[in-house]
Structures are given as structure tokens and as C-alpha cells.
Design an enzyme around this catalytic site. Structure first.
Site, PDB file in Angstrom:
ATOM      1  N   GLY A 162      11.421  -3.823  -3.715  1.00  0.00           N
ATOM      2  CA  GLY A 162      10.501  -4.396  -2.249  1.00  0.00           C
ATOM      3  C   GLY A 162      10.458  -5.901  -3.070  1.00  0.00           C
ATOM      4  O   GLY A 162      10.500  -7.053  -1.946  1.00  0.00           O
TER       5      GLY A 162
ATOM      6  N   ARG B  27      11.660 -16.976   4.194  1.00  0.00           N
ATOM      7  CA  ARG B  27      10.764 -16.682   2.887  1.00  0.00           C
ATOM      8  C   ARG B  27      10.898 -16.679   1.849  1.00  0.00           C
ATOM      9  O   ARG B  27      10.308 -15.606   1.337  1.00  0.00           O
ATOM     10  CB  ARG B  27       9.618 -15.527   3.987  1.00  0.00           C
TER      11      ARG B  27
ATOM     12  N   ARG C 270      15.989   2.464   0.277  1.00  0.00           N
ATOM     13  CA  ARG C 270      14.484   2.014  -0.789  1.00  0.00           C
ATOM     14  C   ARG C 270      15.060   1.736  -1.568  1.00  0.00           C
ATOM     15  O   ARG C 270      15.078   2.852  -2.351  1.00  0.00           O
ATOM     16  CB  ARG C 270      13.348   2.162   0.160  1.00  0.00           C
ATOM     17  N   ILE C 271      15.098   1.373  -2.821  1.00  0.00           N
ATOM     18  CA  ILE C 271      14.944   0.985  -4.251  1.00  0.00           C
ATOM     19  C   ILE C 271      13.207   0.232  -4.905  1.00  0.00           C
ATOM     20  O   ILE C 271      13.658  -0.831  -4.961  1.00  0.00           O
ATOM     21  CB  ILE C 271      15.890   0.870  -4.918  1.00  0.00           C
ATOM     22  N   GLY C 272      12.525   1.692  -5.228  1.00  0.00           N
ATOM     23  CA  GLY C 272      11.144   0.770  -5.468  1.00  0.00           C
ATOM     24  C   GLY C 272      10.272   1.679  -6.655  1.00  0.00           C
ATOM     25  O   GLY C 272      11.200   2.360  -6.884  1.00  0.00           O
TER      26      GLY C 272
ATOM     27  N   GLU D 237       3.516   5.332  -3.237  1.00  0.00           N
ATOM     28  CA  GLU D 237       3.995   3.686  -2.905  1.00  0.00           C
ATOM     29  C   GLU D 237       3.282   3.276  -1.779  1.00  0.00           C
ATOM     30  O   GLU D 237       2.488   3.859  -1.211  1.00  0.00           O
ATOM     31  CB  GLU D 237       5.242   3.849  -3.577  1.00  0.00           C
ATOM     32  N   MET D 238       3.993   2.254  -0.919  1.00  0.00           N
ATOM     33  CA  MET D 238       3.730   1.299   0.313  1.00  0.00           C
ATOM     34  C   MET D 238       4.348   1.229   1.109  1.00  0.00           C
ATOM     35  O   MET D 238       3.932   0.666   2.102  1.00  0.00           O
ATOM     36  CB  MET D 238       2.661   0.285  -0.750  1.00  0.00           C
ATOM     37  N   GLU D 239       5.271   1.758   1.360  1.00  0.00           N
ATOM     38  CA  GLU D 239       6.404   1.560   2.261  1.00  0.00           C
ATOM     39  C   GLU D 239       7.385   2.081   2.526  1.00  0.00           C
ATOM     40  O   GLU D 239       7.717   2.591   3.658  1.00  0.00           O
ATOM     41  CB  GLU D 239       7.885   0.324   1.974  1.00  0.00           C
TER      42      GLU D 239
ATOM     43  N   ASP E  12       3.422   3.032 -13.320  1.00  0.00           N
ATOM     44  CA  ASP E  12       1.847   3.588 -13.463  1.00  0.00           C
ATOM     45  C   ASP E  12       1.958   5.239 -12.988  1.00  0.00           C
ATOM     46  O   ASP E  12       2.806   5.392 -12.437  1.00  0.00           O
ATOM     47  CB  ASP E  12       1.183   3.267 -13.081  1.00  0.00           C
TER      48      ASP E  12
HETATM   49  N1  HPA Z   1       0.042   2.524  -5.863  1.00  0.00           N
HETATM   50  C1  HPA Z   1       0.422   2.088  -4.558  1.00  0.00           C
HETATM   51  N2  HPA Z   1       2.189   1.295  -5.371  1.00  0.00           N
HETATM   52  C2  HPA Z   1       2.713   1.194  -5.971  1.00  0.00           C
HETATM   53  C3  HPA Z   1       2.414   1.879  -7.515  1.00  0.00           C
HETATM   54  C4  HPA Z   1       0.745   2.686  -7.689  1.00  0.00           C
HETATM   55  O1  HPA Z   1       0.116   3.194  -8.056  1.00  0.00           O
HETATM   56  N3  HPA Z   1       2.862   1.728  -8.066  1.00  0.00           N
HETATM   57  C5  HPA Z   1       3.801   0.451  -8.340  1.00  0.00           C
HETATM   58  N4  HPA Z   1       4.298   0.802  -6.472  1.00  0.00           N
END
Ligand code: HPA
Length: 237
Positions: free
Chosen positions: A20, A43, A87-89, A182-184, A207
Site C-alpha cells: 500500500g 504523486r 498485494r502485500i499489505g 483490510e481495505m484494498e 492489529d
Molecule cells: N482495518 C483495515 N485495514 C487495516 C487494518 C484494520 O484494522 N489494519 C491494517 N490495515
């Protein structure tokens, strides 16, 4: 060139690793690749092409969230003839069995986004990773003695730790055994499927609502390095 990428076509490898964070792309280039060239800084999305054990690879950041991943994955697949993106996140745990520092491999990503509807009038909450690419990643993890937690993940439009009510947040999702959030990934898998390409997603758990440990910088780095190694070694298959 595209609105967001200045690279020449031949500067981008057919295989892309996608963190990311642009600074993580720099870290991977500096610590894992040889013969590195900077191929994008539009960017400040620093992208690098180099070699890993002789294999050409590009590390290109996605930025955060479905819209940003949607843009970069679409442009790389469509206009740069990229064949595979891993993806490596990082992610949060969504299951009590998934602990901080675990490395997760996504089988499918679930989202309640409007991305599918807007992109091509689709209507699909759950999209799969490439089975071939996941097999290569699993082989690589086995060879390198790195444990993977494999399962379905959630791609959220909201950073879940910031939502008002965690119970309500979780009740928005179907009762399945999702292991991480996660978000992607959803955008990556959706675009890959649309353009008949391969995509996979490896994540380090940073987390957890179930596991309140404070990670040291060394612990984080080791787990991220394990994930990067699994991804890079899978390309040699
Ligand atoms: N939520 C969403 N995306 C994240 C999180 C999470 O707790 N930790 C790292 N990326």
C-alpha cells in the site's frame, strides 16, 4: 503513460508486487532487489523495477482503499500488460484464531462497496484470488517454513478501528469465518477477474480486537520480511 503512471511500457515487469505504502516499495527495492530503477514518481507513488534472483519484478504501491487500488491495478493490467499482481499489505484480525504478526493469504475478498456497480454494472460482494497464484504462494511459504493463515477476508471502506460501534460494524457482514480485514484486496481481485489477469493478496496482521499486544519494530519488520520473501520466492516457481 496513463493519468497516474509515467513509466514507459517496457519499464514495468509482467509481475508486480503491490504494497500500500510507497515507502514500503522503496524498502523492498532497497533490501530485496538488484539492478533497481525508479520507474514512477507521479504523486510520490514511488515504483521500482529490478530483479529478484534474476527474475524481473516491479514493486508498485497501491495507496490506501478501494478507489486507489482500483486505479493502479486497472492501469497496470490494462495499459502495461501486467499479468500478475500480488498485494502485500497489512490487515486487522477478524477472528480470534488470527493473531498479530500472522501472515494471511486471502482466498476471497468480501466487500459492500459500490465499486462493482460503478465500474461495469457488476453486483458481486465476494471475489476470488487467482487459484494458480495462491498455489505458487503456498508452495513458496512451505519451502521457506513460513506459516500462512488462509481464508476469506473483508475489504472495508472504513478503517474499522475508527467506527463508532464495533459490534454494529461487524453485524454489517454475513456470519462467515472471515479471518482478516483490510481495505484494498476486493478492488484488486475484481479488476483482475474483469481483465482476465491473476491477483493474490498476502497480509501481515498488525492489529487485533482479540489480541492486545504492542508490537516492537523488530517484530513487525520480521513478519513483513517473511511476507515479502514468500511473495518474491513464489515468482520463481
Ligand atoms: N482495518 C483495515 N485495514 C487495516 C487494518 C484494520 O484494522 N489494519 C491494517 N490495515
Amino acid at each position: 503513460m496513463t493519468p497516474h503512471i509515467e513509466s514507459k511500457k517496457e519499464e514495468i515487469a509482467p509481475i508486480v508486487l503491490m504494497p500500500g505504502d510507497p515507502l514500503r516499495a522503496k524498502y523492498i527495492a532497497e533490501n530485496f532487489l538488484e539492478n533497481v530503477t525508479l520507474v514512477n514518481h507521479v504523486r510520490n507513488m514511488f515504483a521500482y523495477t529490478g530483479t529478484y534472483k534474476g527474475k524481473k519484478v516491479t514493486v508498485f504501491p497501491s495507496g490506501m482503499g478501494i478507489p486507489s487500488m482500483g486505479i493502479y491495478s486497472y492501469e497496470l493490467f490494462k495499459f502495461y500488460d501486467v499479468k500478475k499482481i500480488i498485494r502485500i499489505g497489512t490487515c486487522g484480525s477478524f477472528h480470534e484464531d488470527i493473531k498479530c504478526l500472522d501472515v494471511v493469504l486471502a482466498e476471497k475478498a468480501y466487500s459492500k462497496t459500490y465499486f462493482d456497480k460503478l465500474l461495469d454494472d457488476g453486483n458481486d460482494n465476494l471475489v476470488e484470488a487467482s487459484a494458480d497464484l495462491n498455489r505458487m504462494i503456498m508452495n513458496s511459504a512451505k519451502k521457506n517454513n513460513i506459516d500462512l493463515k488462509i481464508g476469506e477476508i473483508i475489504t472495508s471502506d472504513v478503517f474499522d478501528l475508527y467506527c463508532d460501534d464495533k459490534e454494529k460494524y461487524r453485524s454489517n457482514y454475513p456470519k462467515r469465518d472471515f479471518i482478516a480485514v483490510e481495505m484494498e484486496a476486493y478492488a484488486l481481485f475484481y479488476v483482475a477477474r474483469k481483465l482476465k489477469k491473476d491477483a493474490a493478496c498476502l497480509l501481515t496482521v498488525v492489529d487485533s480486537l482479540f489480541d492486545n499486544q504492542n508490537l516492537t519494530i523488530e517484530q513487525r519488520e520480521k513478519s513483513l520480511n517473511d511476507m515479502i520473501k514468500v511473495a518474491l520466492e513464489s515468482l520463481l516457481d
